[in-house]
Scaffold this active site. Structure first.
Site, PDB file in Angstrom:
ATOM      1  N   ASP A  13       1.106  -1.419   0.085  1.00 32.22           N
ATOM      2  CA  ASP A  13      -0.205  -0.307   0.441  1.00 32.22           C
ATOM      3  C   ASP A  13       1.127   1.009   0.144  1.00 32.22           C
ATOM      4  O   ASP A  13       0.672   2.312   1.396  1.00 32.22           O
ATOM      5  CB  ASP A  13      -1.270  -0.045   1.057  1.00 32.22           C
ATOM      6  CG  ASP A  13      -2.241  -1.149   1.316  1.00 32.22           C
ATOM      7  OD1 ASP A  13      -2.179  -2.388   0.158  1.00 32.22           O
ATOM      8  OD2 ASP A  13      -2.766  -0.887   2.526  1.00 32.22           O
ATOM      9  N   LYS A 111      -7.233  -4.836  -2.850  1.00 33.82           N
ATOM     10  CA  LYS A 111      -7.209  -5.721  -1.712  1.00 33.82           C
ATOM     11  C   LYS A 111      -8.636  -4.366  -1.655  1.00 33.82           C
ATOM     12  O   LYS A 111      -8.417  -3.384  -1.484  1.00 33.82           O
ATOM     13  CB  LYS A 111      -6.866  -6.257  -0.480  1.00 33.82           C
ATOM     14  CG  LYS A 111      -5.851  -4.830  -0.380  1.00 33.82           C
ATOM     15  CD  LYS A 111      -5.016  -5.381   0.168  1.00 33.82           C
ATOM     16  CE  LYS A 111      -4.147  -4.241   1.475  1.00 33.82           C
ATOM     17  NZ  LYS A 111      -4.970  -3.257   2.013  1.00 33.82           N
ATOM     18  N   CYS A 156      -2.051  -2.473   7.836  1.00 32.88           N
ATOM     19  CA  CYS A 156      -1.691  -3.467   6.218  1.00 32.88           C
ATOM     20  C   CYS A 156      -0.573  -4.253   6.187  1.00 32.88           C
ATOM     21  O   CYS A 156      -1.058  -5.475   6.034  1.00 32.88           O
ATOM     22  CB  CYS A 156      -2.162  -2.651   5.253  1.00 32.88           C
ATOM     23  SG  CYS A 156      -3.721  -2.399   5.710  1.00 32.88           S
TER      24      CYS A 156
HETATM   25  C1  VGL Z   1      -4.568   0.310   5.495  1.00 32.60           C
HETATM   26  C2  VGL Z   1      -6.303   1.384   7.073  1.00 32.60           C
HETATM   27  C3  VGL Z   1      -7.430   1.221   6.591  1.00 32.60           C
HETATM   28  C4  VGL Z   1      -2.969   0.457   5.299  1.00 32.60           C
HETATM   29  C5  VGL Z   1      -5.404   1.148   4.811  1.00 32.60           C
HETATM   30  O1  VGL Z   1      -2.526   0.852   4.466  1.00 32.60           O
HETATM   31  O2  VGL Z   1      -2.493  -0.297   6.777  1.00 32.60           O
HETATM   32  N1  VGL Z   1      -4.700   1.482   6.625  1.00 32.60           N
HETATM   33  N2  VGL Z   1      -6.215   1.203   5.120  1.00 32.60           N
END
Ligand code: VGL
Ligand code: ZN
Length: 212
Positions: A13, A111, A156
């Site tokens: 991410d 995802k 994540c």
């Molecule tokens: C994430 C919070 C919400 C992450 C993704 O990538 O850690 N954190 N969505």
């Protein structure tokens, strides 16, 4: 550590919305880009993930009238931290961070696309039953060790590390190629808790310098 054919670099991410100035900024999130690019050159196998939510996603505080970001609600899938609207499919905030190398990856996994279920983990939805297919894909490529980097350490990256361990992979987190949110809702901070949970699960920690 010299990565071999059974080693995967899993980049979690690294997206615009998680950088300073983004919708859900991770402090120092932009600092991971350079070490991750260097790491990608060391690995034969690279997989990138993108948090990839539809508009109105269940993880957005805005989808729950009267609720604010960082509050927790109880859903069928379990407790859900509520977030600012982030990483909406196809928007500039969901794009990879500027400067992140994306040409090396064999697979880009998106995802969190189910409107009603979150997915911090690259392996398993928050309902803990729907698999992304990543574990099988890595098994078919002969991967035995997953080296993790990216954002955010305490969400994540944490969930992906725990699920990679549960799927039978050796797991190592590159501690200077991750950055955390440290959500205020967890007493003592979610970042310290994340490192403790990963250590307890047998997740290793390594510095980027170990890769030369
Ligand atoms: C994430 C919070 C919400 C992450 C993704 O990538 O850690 N954190 N969505
Ligand atoms: Zn998300």
């Amino acid at each position: 550590m010299i990565p071999g054919p059974a080693d995967l670099l899993l980049v979690i991410d690294v997206q615009v919305d998680f950088l300073p100035g983004g919708a859900l900024p991770v402090p120092d999130g932009d600092r991971v880009v350079r070490p991750i690019n260097a790491l990608q050159d060391r690995f034969r196998h690279v997989v990138l993930t993108q948090d990839w939510h539809p508009p109105g996603h269940v993880s957005f505080a805005a989808s729950h009238p009267g609720r604010a970001p960082f509050e927790t609600v109880r859903l069928a899938s379990g407790d859900q931290t509520l977030w600012p609207v982030h990483c909406v499919q196809g928007t500039p905030g969901a794009a990879f961070a500027p400067g992140l190398a994306t040409d090396r990856a064999a697979l880009i996994l998106r995802k969190g696309s189910d409107p009603a279920v979150d997915s911090y983990s690259a392996f398993l939805d928050a309902n803990r039953t729907t698999r992304t297919g990543l574990a099988a894909a890595l098994g078919e490529r002969g991967i035995r060790r997953v080296v993790l980097c990216g954002l955010a350490t305490d969400f994540c990256v944490l969930w992906s590390a725990l699920d990679a361990r549960a799927a039978g992979f050796e797991v190592v987190v590159v501690e200077d190629a991750v950055a955390g949110i440290d959500a205020p809702t967890v007493p003592g901070g979610s970042l310290a808790e994340a490192w403790a949970r990963m250590a307890a699960a047998g997740v290793g920690r390594i510095g980027a310098a170990a890769f030369g």
